[in-house]
Design an enzyme around this catalytic site. Structure first.
Site, PDB file in Angstrom:
ATOM      1  CG  ASP A 161       4.840   0.184   5.698  1.00  7.69           C
ATOM      2  OD1 ASP A 161       3.846  -0.551   5.884  1.00  7.69           O
ATOM      3  OD2 ASP A 161       5.379   0.818   6.615  1.00  7.69           O
ATOM      4  CG  HIS A 162       2.170  -5.521   4.344  1.00 13.70           C
ATOM      5  ND1 HIS A 162       3.086  -5.634   5.341  1.00 13.70           N
ATOM      6  CD2 HIS A 162       1.021  -6.043   4.847  1.00 13.70           C
ATOM      7  CE1 HIS A 162       2.527  -6.208   6.392  1.00 13.70           C
ATOM      8  NE2 HIS A 162       1.265  -6.469   6.113  1.00 13.70           N
ATOM      9  CG  HIS A 196       3.555  -2.207   9.366  1.00 17.62           C
ATOM     10  ND1 HIS A 196       4.075  -2.077   8.098  1.00 17.62           N
ATOM     11  CD2 HIS A 196       3.710  -3.513   9.702  1.00 17.62           C
ATOM     12  CE1 HIS A 196       4.524  -3.262   7.698  1.00 17.62           C
ATOM     13  NE2 HIS A 196       4.324  -4.135   8.653  1.00 17.62           N
TER      14      HIS A 196
HETATM   15  C1  BG6 Z   1       4.876  -7.778   9.008  1.00 23.37           C
HETATM   16  C2  BG6 Z   1       5.600  -8.192  10.270  1.00 23.37           C
HETATM   17  O1  BG6 Z   1       5.421  -6.601   8.503  1.00 23.37           O
HETATM   18  O2  BG6 Z   1       3.500  -7.583   9.291  1.00 23.37           O
HETATM   19  C3  BG6 Z   1       4.972  -9.417  10.890  1.00 23.37           C
HETATM   20  O3  BG6 Z   1       6.968  -8.461   9.966  1.00 23.37           O
HETATM   21  C4  BG6 Z   1       3.482  -9.230  11.060  1.00 23.37           C
HETATM   22  O4  BG6 Z   1       5.587  -9.734  12.124  1.00 23.37           O
HETATM   23  C5  BG6 Z   1       2.847  -8.749   9.764  1.00 23.37           C
HETATM   24  O5  BG6 Z   1       2.920 -10.459  11.459  1.00 23.37           O
HETATM   25  C6  BG6 Z   1       1.381  -8.443   9.943  1.00 23.37           C
HETATM   26  O6  BG6 Z   1       0.795  -8.121   8.718  1.00 23.37           O
HETATM   27  P1  BG6 Z   1      -0.783  -8.136   8.551  1.00 23.37           P
HETATM   28  O7  BG6 Z   1      -1.011  -7.604   7.181  1.00 23.37           O
HETATM   29  O8  BG6 Z   1      -1.220  -9.559   8.747  1.00 23.37           O
HETATM   30  O9  BG6 Z   1      -1.324  -7.249   9.628  1.00 23.37           O
END
Ligand code: BG6
Length: 515
Positions: A206-207, A269
């Site tokens: 979950d980045h 997230h």
């Molecule tokens: C991803 C989603 O997990 O997170 C995308 O699948 C989204 O739809 C992205 O654009 C957003 O990541 P960040 O790090 O740019 O907020």
């Protein structure tokens, strides 16, 4: 938030432990195999992150990167693709000597996932790298592929003896979201993965948990004394968690349509952000203690009885963004003109425990909103009585503590202050902490941190399957309700979402922050 990796700190000698914790965390002999290496994620995030780690000296000299995909490429072609991705997307400057060393450990295995010969080649490639680069049999398999391919890939790894680590080494599986599209499919996926890998071998990405500002939620709450006493129902009026994006769905129609914003980012997230904001202090920052506390709070989450009133979904229509005319969702390439997929979602949740009873948590996300911003706003109750003349002080808002996750990473506190002059007028002011001003180091990309953690075997920042399943349990009734009732509310691209979302908060006597 770092727990000692095997063979490093943590052997019980307090003096050495204290010293080791100050050393940079460097991965031992290892390699990474990426399935789905031709995809966007791999090019924009994974390849650059590997280079940035190497550039920061955090990878071993013999680190190896293996790409697996259906392409007629030689090793050199693969290295060229990585080179281009690094040049375009890496965070740190390009250094030829770092690149050369990394490129020597790059291999490509052509094939489809059910091709036994390709997996045999993967096996011999890994053995060759162990000999040539000293990777020691330690490999992580990154499944950057749609979940429908998970079963085949993990079964193939097992069948070809790649999932079991040779004596004294490790094998790990890294799984990208989506972890299914509802509770049942997530359980099925988890069963498939756990049929091959032990829980301790599986790292679910979950980045958001790899973001510096998200980890700072824990530092802010538990390294300080001044916030935690107020962090409860006696002082907090409500919490707003916003993840707004200005981009549309780009080239991701195939993934996004039918999934929608709530499954895409609330299930993972935003519920993780809620868990970190609302959980009790863990007894330590190791993976087990963190998961225990996150799960306790996720288990206490309650949906409102009337989902029609307290949830909203929306879909963007054509509009203007950053001076450019942009298409509506239904006009995007690859989207059915009848699609009911949500590109905006807002939901109200409550947490049934002593700390939070009666405090609503409002979560919202959307594509093509006013601007890109992710923040957690803890909004405090008004003072029970104001001795100030109401004629002088008309517009005083509520105190708020805002954790700015991105893009202007930091923390803001909003409070009332006297306006200079002869009258006793009070007005809202803000006090700011900005990462960029307080620290000279720039934050690593989330994927740098997470890939390094995988190589170190540090599982703190990876959700466990119980959290994933509980999050689907929370979201499923909302998705079912939406499925049964109507369609998403339209909102113009470049605005802050459908009117119904404003009305949802207005019914509670509140309003969304304009970040
Ligand atoms: C991803 C989603 O997990 O997170 C995308 O699948 C989204 O739809 C992205 O654009 C957003 O990541 P960040 O790090 O740019 O907020």
């Amino acid at each position: 938030m770092t727990s000692p990796a095997a063979g490093q700190a943590g052997d019980g000698n307090p003096l050495r432990d204290a010293q080791d914790r100050r050393l940079p965390r460097i991965a031992g002999p290892s390699g990474l195999v990426i399935f789905g290496v031709t995809g966007d994620l791999s090019r924009k995030k994974l390849m650059p992150a590997v280079y940035d780690l190497a550039n920061r000296g955090l990878l071993p000299p013999g680190f190896s990167l293996v790409g697996f995909a259906r392409r007629d490429w030689q090793h050199e072609d693969f290295a060229d693709v990585v080179h281009e991705a690094v040049k375009e997307h890496a965070r740190t400057p390009f250094r030829e000597e770092v690149w050369q060393q990394l490129a020597q450990g790059m291999r490509f295995v052509p094939g489809v996932f059910d091709d036994d010969t390709a997996f045999d080649t993967l096996k011999t490639t890994i053995e060759e790298l162990d000999k040539a680069r000293g990777t020691g049999g330690n490999f992580a398999y990154y499944l950057s592929v749609p979940p429908k391919f998970f079963p085949t890939v993990v079964q193939q790894l097992k069948k070809h003896g790649l999932s079991d680590a040779p004596e004294g080494s490790w094998r790990r599986a890294v799984v990208e979201k989506p972890f299914g599209h509802d509770l049942t499919s997530a359980q099925e996926l988890n069963e498939v993965i756990h049929g091959v890998f032990r829980a301790s071998q599986v790292f679910r990405i979950d980045h958001y948990l790899g973001k510096e500002t998200v980890q700072n939620i824990l530092a802010l709450r538990f390294a300080n004394t001044m916030f935690e006493p107020l962090w409860n129902r006696s002082y907090v009026d409500h919490v707003q968690i916003t993840m707004a994006e200005d981009i549309g769905i780009g080239g991701r129609a195939g993934y996004y349509d039918g999934i929608g914003s709530a499954r895409d980012v609330i299930q993972n997230h935003l519920l993780q952000l809620l868990a970190l904001t609302a959980m009790e202090e863990p007894s330590s920052f190791d993976a087990k203690a963190l998961v225990t506390e996150k799960l306790k709070v996720l288990n206490a989450v309650r949906l409102p009885a009337d989902l029609g009133k307290h949830t909203v979904r929306g879909q963007y229509t054509a509009g203007w963004q950053g001076g450019q005319k942009v298409l509506g969702y239904l006009e995007e390439e690859g989207i059915s003109p009848k699609s009911k997929t949500d590109t905006y979602a807002a939901i109200k949740l409550e947490i049934d425990n002593r700390r939070w009873a009666g405090v609503p948590f409002y979560l919202r996300t959307g594509k093509r909103l006013g601007r890109r911003v992710t923040e957690i706003a803890v909004v405090f109750q008004r003072a029970p009585y104001s001795p100030f003349d109401t004629t002088d002080t008309q517009e005083l808002g509520q105190n708020a503590l805002v954790i700015r996750v991105q893009p202007d990473e930091g923390v803001t506190i909003r409070f009332g202050s006297k306006v200079p002059g002869t009258s006793m007028e009070i007005r809202d002011v803000t006090m700011d902490f900005a990462y960029g001003e307080s620290f000279t180091e720039s934050s690593p990309e989330a994927y740098e941190r997470l890939i390094l953690d995988v190589l170190l075997g540090d599982a703190n920042l990876f959700p466990r399957h119980q959290e994933v399943e509980r999050s689907w349990e929370i979201l499923d009734p909302i998705e079912e309700h939406w499925e049964r009732h109507g369609k998403p509310e339209p909102y113009t691209a470049g605005t802050w979402g459908p009117k119904a979302a404003d009305e949802m908060l207005a019914r509670d006597g509140r309003s969304w922050r304009r970040p």
